[in-house]
Design an enzyme around this catalytic site. Structure first.
Site, PDB file in Angstrom:
ATOM      1  N   HIS A  76       0.852  -1.188   0.000  1.00 42.30           N
ATOM      2  CA  HIS A  76       0.000   0.000   0.000  1.00 42.30           C
ATOM      3  C   HIS A  76       0.888   1.237   0.000  1.00 42.30           C
ATOM      4  CE1 HIS A  76      -4.184  -1.640   1.106  1.00 42.30           C
ATOM      5  NE2 HIS A  76      -3.445  -2.626   0.649  1.00 42.30           N
ATOM      6  N   TYR A 204      -9.604   5.482   6.468  1.00 45.92           N
ATOM      7  CA  TYR A 204      -9.829   5.848   7.873  1.00 45.92           C
ATOM      8  C   TYR A 204     -10.871   6.961   7.842  1.00 45.92           C
ATOM      9  CZ  TYR A 204      -5.507   3.416   9.367  1.00 45.92           C
ATOM     10  OH  TYR A 204      -4.536   2.485   9.648  1.00 45.92           O
ATOM     11  N   PRO A 293      -4.997   0.548  18.025  1.00 46.65           N
ATOM     12  CA  PRO A 293      -4.672   0.041  16.691  1.00 46.65           C
ATOM     13  C   PRO A 293      -4.710   1.087  15.569  1.00 46.65           C
ATOM     14  CG  PRO A 293      -6.891  -0.651  17.331  1.00 46.65           C
ATOM     15  CD  PRO A 293      -6.301   0.043  18.521  1.00 46.65           C
ATOM     16  N   LYS A 297       0.671   0.410  14.664  1.00 48.69           N
ATOM     17  CA  LYS A 297       2.065   0.355  15.132  1.00 48.69           C
ATOM     18  C   LYS A 297       2.400  -0.884  15.961  1.00 48.69           C
ATOM     19  CE  LYS A 297       4.166   3.735  13.409  1.00 48.69           C
ATOM     20  NZ  LYS A 297       3.927   3.016  12.149  1.00 48.69           N
ATOM     21  N   TYR A 385       3.521   6.779   9.885  1.00 49.05           N
ATOM     22  CA  TYR A 385       2.748   5.581   9.529  1.00 49.05           C
ATOM     23  C   TYR A 385       3.646   4.530   8.873  1.00 49.05           C
ATOM     24  CZ  TYR A 385      -1.469   2.948   8.233  1.00 49.05           C
ATOM     25  OH  TYR A 385      -2.445   1.978   8.132  1.00 49.05           O
TER      26      TYR A 385
HETATM   27  C1  PHB Z   1      -6.151  -4.301   9.776  1.00 50.93           C
HETATM   28  O1  PHB Z   1      -6.187  -4.496   8.558  1.00 50.93           O
HETATM   29  O2  PHB Z   1      -6.478  -5.188  10.582  1.00 50.93           O
HETATM   30  C2  PHB Z   1      -5.740  -2.973  10.312  1.00 50.93           C
HETATM   31  C3  PHB Z   1      -5.221  -2.024   9.445  1.00 50.93           C
HETATM   32  C4  PHB Z   1      -4.862  -0.769   9.918  1.00 50.93           C
HETATM   33  C5  PHB Z   1      -5.005  -0.484  11.260  1.00 50.93           C
HETATM   34  C6  PHB Z   1      -5.516  -1.425  12.132  1.00 50.93           C
HETATM   35  C7  PHB Z   1      -5.888  -2.670  11.661  1.00 50.93           C
HETATM   36  O3  PHB Z   1      -4.683   0.771  11.715  1.00 50.93           O
END
Ligand code: PHB
Length: 394
Positions: A76, A204, A293, A297, A385
């Site tokens: 990504h 997000y 989450p 990280k 990130y």
């Molecule tokens: C996930 O794909 O499980 C995932 C991706 C990004 C995050 C948290 C979980 O910030």
């Protein structure tokens, strides 16, 4: 009767941190024993988050782990922040020249076990650590009990707690002086569903109804989350209700729906242990810290701890010099607090705090605009990130 096992490093916890440490120590000819209360099947199948920084993949490869992240994982090069009815791409490749890999943690564990077990690494499953004795001595010991109730004592030169947020090793080191923490008034409701991807990259989304994250797993399986009450019962919603909630939180995208075959609630907590090392006992990963989450990280920070600790253990165990181990805590905390800040910041910028004032809700949109409309703002997010560079390996 107690069985006694002697080794150089006793590692409690066969998660990504414990297993990578075992691999790095092997590479230096240092013997270790890894124990875990779970079975191999449980470890390989637990659903966890899945974002790997480029530096994390590189660390696994450099350690000789037979990882398929680059083949099976999805690269990504950016994420989208969605708010106020519009999407804003954070173009990692353009901003910092790095990306991340979407490669779920259970696959990392399969790679690690698939590398270590055929090489003869001593990993004992279903062996539960009960306590650590002689924490301040030259030969700390892990006392564990197996499924038959037999006690096994592992006597080592160093004990490492890679045993997660409820760490037994941390308790033995610091007792109730656990650490610094912060709670949040929300959690994430996670689902896995059978459906094609709804987006090419992660979204997000900060919506008036609360946060949602649209993530992916494969062409046919998707992972999504939405902000929920921490006390919610995962079975309280029908599939239709779950889709309705998710759809309402990502305005502008019609989610591709499909059967939901797994649901779980992830609690949010920011935590840093008071002590990361005492004598010849040290903590890595979730035993040392937990992050919400939102910043993706968790596993990356665990791997970063391990790279530092491995350097220190090599010097201790090959050159009999304890000074780098004495500096481990300070070195690790440098990155840990940066990651704590980033994870808290992403969380606070994207979630709706129940009962928040209109002022704070409008200020939050102001913050999101400040970040997305400025190259400097986007670059800050992208740098954090995708992961700060690791110090060179010894
Ligand atoms: C996930 O794909 O499980 C995932 C991706 C990004 C995050 C948290 C979980 O910030």
């Amino acid at each position: 009767m107690t069985t006694t096992v002697r080794t150089r490093v006793a590692i409690v916890g066969a998660g990504p941190a414990g297993l990578l440490l075992a691999q790095l120590l092997r590479n230096a000819g240092i013997e270790s024993v890894v124990i875990d209360s779970r079975s191999r099947e449980d470890i390989e199948q637990t659903i966890r988050a899945g974002i790997l920084e480029e530096g994390t993949v590189q660390a696994l490869l450099a350690a000789g782990v037979d990882t398929h992240a680059h083949q099976v994982g999805m690269r990504h090069d950016g994420i989208e922040l969605r708010f106020d009815g519009a999407g804003h791409r954070i173009d990692f490749a353009d901003l910092v020249g790095r990306g991340v890999w979407l490669y779920p943690q259970h696959l990392v564990l399969q790679d690690l076990l698939g590398t270590l077990l055929p090489a003869g690494q001593d990993i004992r499953f279903e062996l539960t650590a009960q306590r650590v004795e002689d924490v301040d001595g030259e030969q700390p010991r892990v006392v564990a009990v197996n499924a038959e109730g037999t006690e096994v004592e592992i006597v080592a030169e160093v004990v490492v707690g890679a045993d997660g947020s409820h760490s037994i090793v941390r308790k033995a080191m610091s007792g109730s002086r656990a650490g610094l923490y912060r709670e949040y008034p929300f959690a994430w409701f996670g689902i896995l569903c059978e459906a094609p991807p709804s987006a090419d990259e992660l979204i997000y989304s900060n919506s008036p109804n609360g946060f949602a994250l649209i993530s992916q797993r494969s062409d046919t399986v998707q992972r999504m989350y939405f902000q929920c009450d921490p006390d919610v019962d995962p079975d309280a919603y029908t599939q239709e209700q779950l889709w309705e909630i998710l759809q309402s939180r990502v305005p502008g995208t019609t989610l591709k729906e499909g059967p939901i075959f797994q649901r779980d609630v992830l609690q949010f907590r920011s935590f840093v242990a008071r002590e990361l090392r005492r004598g010849r006992v040290a903590l890595v990963g979730d035993a040392a810290h937990t992050v919400p989450p939102t910043g993706a990280k968790g596993m990356n920070l665990a791997i970063a701890d391990v790279l530092l600790l491995n350097d220190a253990l090599r010097v201790l165990l090959l050159e009999d010099d304890i000074r780098p181990l004495e500096g481990y805590e300070q070195a690790a905390l440098h990155r840990i607090w940066k990651a704590q800040n980033f994870s808290w910041w992403m969380t606070s910028m994207l979630h709706q705090v129940p009962g928040t004032s209109e002022f704070d809700a409008m200020r939050q949109l102001g913050e999101l605009r400040s970040v997305t409309e400025s190259r400097a703002g986007r670059t800050y997010l992208a740098e954090a990130y995708t992961g700060w560079p690791h110090p060179p390996l010894v």
